[in-house]
Design a protein around this motif. Structure first.
Motif, PDB file in Angstrom:
ATOM      1  N   PRO A 146       0.812  -1.222   0.000  1.00 40.82           N
ATOM      2  CA  PRO A 146       0.000   0.000   0.000  1.00 40.82           C
ATOM      3  C   PRO A 146       0.847   1.274   0.000  1.00 40.82           C
ATOM      4  CG  PRO A 146      -0.863  -1.576   1.587  1.00 40.82           C
ATOM      5  CD  PRO A 146       0.452  -2.120   1.108  1.00 40.82           C
ATOM      6  N   GLU A 147       1.973   1.251   0.726  1.00 42.82           N
ATOM      7  CA  GLU A 147       2.819   2.442   0.798  1.00 42.82           C
ATOM      8  C   GLU A 147       3.419   2.779  -0.565  1.00 42.82           C
ATOM      9  OE1 GLU A 147       2.586   0.543   4.775  1.00 42.82           O
ATOM     10  OE2 GLU A 147       3.118  -0.175   2.769  1.00 42.82           O
ATOM     11  N   LEU A 148       3.883   1.763  -1.267  1.00 43.27           N
ATOM     12  CA  LEU A 148       4.498   2.040  -2.570  1.00 43.27           C
ATOM     13  C   LEU A 148       3.442   2.451  -3.596  1.00 43.27           C
ATOM     14  CD1 LEU A 148       7.110   2.235  -4.065  1.00 43.27           C
ATOM     15  CD2 LEU A 148       6.907  -0.151  -4.730  1.00 43.27           C
ATOM     16  N   ARG A 149       2.290   1.825  -3.558  1.00 45.48           N
ATOM     17  CA  ARG A 149       1.229   2.207  -4.495  1.00 45.48           C
ATOM     18  C   ARG A 149       0.793   3.650  -4.239  1.00 45.48           C
ATOM     19  NH1 ARG A 149      -0.987  -2.051  -7.432  1.00 45.48           N
ATOM     20  NH2 ARG A 149      -2.886  -0.877  -7.807  1.00 45.48           N
ATOM     21  N   ARG A 150       0.750   4.033  -2.970  1.00 50.16           N
ATOM     22  CA  ARG A 150       0.406   5.412  -2.641  1.00 50.16           C
ATOM     23  C   ARG A 150       1.492   6.368  -3.122  1.00 50.16           C
ATOM     24  NH1 ARG A 150      -2.926   9.505  -2.452  1.00 50.16           N
ATOM     25  NH2 ARG A 150      -2.592  10.942  -0.716  1.00 50.16           N
ATOM     26  N   GLU A 171       4.638  11.798   3.119  1.00 52.51           N
ATOM     27  CA  GLU A 171       3.186  11.634   3.036  1.00 52.51           C
ATOM     28  C   GLU A 171       2.741  10.181   3.118  1.00 52.51           C
ATOM     29  OE1 GLU A 171       0.773  13.991   0.520  1.00 52.51           O
ATOM     30  OE2 GLU A 171       2.359  15.458   0.134  1.00 52.51           O
ATOM     31  N   VAL A 172       3.616   9.245   2.761  1.00 52.14           N
ATOM     32  CA  VAL A 172       3.253   7.828   2.894  1.00 52.14           C
ATOM     33  C   VAL A 172       3.702   7.260   4.235  1.00 52.14           C
ATOM     34  CG1 VAL A 172       3.291   7.466   0.403  1.00 52.14           C
ATOM     35  CG2 VAL A 172       5.332   6.953   1.745  1.00 52.14           C
ATOM     36  N   LEU A 179      11.636   4.216   1.905  1.00 50.07           N
ATOM     37  CA  LEU A 179      10.857   4.215   0.672  1.00 50.07           C
ATOM     38  C   LEU A 179      11.737   3.872  -0.524  1.00 50.07           C
ATOM     39  CD1 LEU A 179       8.168   4.637  -0.741  1.00 50.07           C
ATOM     40  CD2 LEU A 179       8.680   7.080  -0.894  1.00 50.07           C
ATOM     41  N   ALA A 180      12.959   4.383  -0.537  1.00 51.43           N
ATOM     42  CA  ALA A 180      13.888   4.051  -1.625  1.00 51.43           C
ATOM     43  C   ALA A 180      14.135   2.550  -1.675  1.00 51.43           C
ATOM     44  CB  ALA A 180      15.198   4.806  -1.433  1.00 51.43           C
ATOM     45  N   ARG A 181      14.231   1.927  -0.497  1.00 51.12           N
ATOM     46  CA  ARG A 181      14.436   0.474  -0.450  1.00 51.12           C
ATOM     47  C   ARG A 181      13.212  -0.254  -0.986  1.00 51.12           C
ATOM     48  NH1 ARG A 181      15.137  -0.005   4.732  1.00 51.12           N
ATOM     49  NH2 ARG A 181      17.261   0.818   4.586  1.00 51.12           N
ATOM     50  N   ARG A 182      12.013   0.286  -0.694  1.00 49.05           N
ATOM     51  CA  ARG A 182      10.791  -0.333  -1.235  1.00 49.05           C
ATOM     52  C   ARG A 182      10.800  -0.314  -2.767  1.00 49.05           C
ATOM     53  NH1 ARG A 182       6.070  -0.509   2.131  1.00 49.05           N
ATOM     54  NH2 ARG A 182       6.815  -0.922   4.245  1.00 49.05           N
ATOM     55  N   PHE A 183      11.214   0.792  -3.346  1.00 44.77           N
ATOM     56  CA  PHE A 183      11.271   0.891  -4.805  1.00 44.77           C
ATOM     57  C   PHE A 183      12.209  -0.169  -5.375  1.00 44.77           C
ATOM     58  CE2 PHE A 183       9.073   4.913  -4.491  1.00 44.77           C
ATOM     59  CZ  PHE A 183       8.456   5.055  -5.718  1.00 44.77           C
ATOM     60  N   GLU A 184      13.382  -0.321  -4.776  1.00 41.84           N
ATOM     61  CA  GLU A 184      14.349  -1.287  -5.291  1.00 41.84           C
ATOM     62  C   GLU A 184      13.856  -2.719  -5.086  1.00 41.84           C
ATOM     63  OE1 GLU A 184      16.840  -0.800  -7.086  1.00 41.84           O
ATOM     64  OE2 GLU A 184      17.284   1.339  -6.846  1.00 41.84           O
ATOM     65  N   ASP A 185      13.258  -2.999  -3.917  1.00 43.15           N
ATOM     66  CA  ASP A 185      12.840  -4.364  -3.603  1.00 43.15           C
ATOM     67  C   ASP A 185      11.606  -4.791  -4.387  1.00 43.15           C
ATOM     68  OD1 ASP A 185      14.909  -4.477  -1.820  1.00 43.15           O
ATOM     69  OD2 ASP A 185      13.686  -4.195  -0.016  1.00 43.15           O
TER      70      ASP A 185
END
Length: 250
Positions: A146-150, A171-172, A179-185
């Motif tokens: 949900p955090e990355l989709r947001r 904001e998320v 958050l950068a790690r979420r994008f990569e993972d």
């Protein structure tokens, strides 16, 4: 008994995303306007120069950001082999577009196809099945959490102005590093690369919508200079914005 293959031409007003799943192989195209397609954790834009080939039974989400007329074809699973991939989005060649236009004469009906029509639909399938083996690189990942989709939603909403990664992270509810790690993972690319793809994708949508000058399109999607916009657009599509727009025209 419906035809082995038939053309499907309809005009739609803008509408939010909805699920779509059909029991035939589906060549989904727009003759005017553009469609947005989401499946398998990724999102694409379909202006008239591109098509999606979707295997029978494959669920997708389709949204309509602007008025659109579709010129698509449905193939019976006994008439053609299964597509090379369950889902592929690709640029249409001039031959594919000519065949698609010629097949538009035969809509859904209980009247069997003529030998000529069967030959046309078979040729269209052969050409587009081969084109689908070279999918378009203009795709944006949709994200899983949900955090990355947001974060992706916020980024897309702010393409026309200043968009800062730190603000999106705040904001998320995540630290920028998290958050950068979420994008990569989750999607295997950094946020800035996603931002560039989103801007090109929005630019394609603007180019397909009408005759807005390319310079204005560049500013609309967040580029401060035409040269930077042209470079990013060419890097992802292999063509300049002007060349890409010309490919929408018959």
């Amino acid at each position: 008994m419906t035809r082995k293959a038939y053309s499907f031409i309809r005009t739609f007003v803008p509408e939010p995303a909805r699920e779509l799943c059909v029991d035939r192989h589906y060549l989904l195209c727009a003759s005017t306007g553009a469609l947005r397609l989401e499946a398998q954790g990724q999102a694409w834009l379909l202006p008239p120069a591109r098509a999606a080939l979707i295997a029978a039974g494959r669920p997708i989400r389709v949204s309509i950001p602007q008025p659109v007329t579709t010129a698509s074809v449905l193939f019976d699973t006994g008439f053609t082999p299964a597509p090379p991939a369950p889902l592929a989005v690709f640029d249409l060649s001039p031959l594919a577009r000519a065949l698609l236009a010629e097949c538009g004469t035969w809509g859904e009906s209980d009247v069997p196809l003529t030998a000529y029509a069967e030959t046309l639909f078979s040729a269209l399938a052969a050409v587009t099945w081969q084109l689908s083996e070279q999918p378009s690189p203009v795709v944006v990942p949709a994200g899983r959490s949900p955090e990355l989709r947001r974060a992706l939603q916020l980024t897309e909403e702010r393409l026309g102005g200043e968009v800062r990664f730190e603000d999106v992270a705040h904001e998320v509810g995540l630290a920028p590093r998290s958050l950068a790690r979420r994008f990569e993972d989750e999607i295997g690319m950094p946020w800035r690369a996603v931002l560039r793809r989103m801007r090109v994708m929005r630019a394609i949508e603007e180019l397909a919508a009408g005759d807005t000058p390319v310079t204005k399109v560049a500013f609309t999607v967040g580029y401060a200079s035409l040269s930077a916009f042209n470079a990013a657009f060419r890097e992802l599509t292999g063509r300049t914005p002007t060349e890409y727009r010309s490919s929408f025209r018959p």
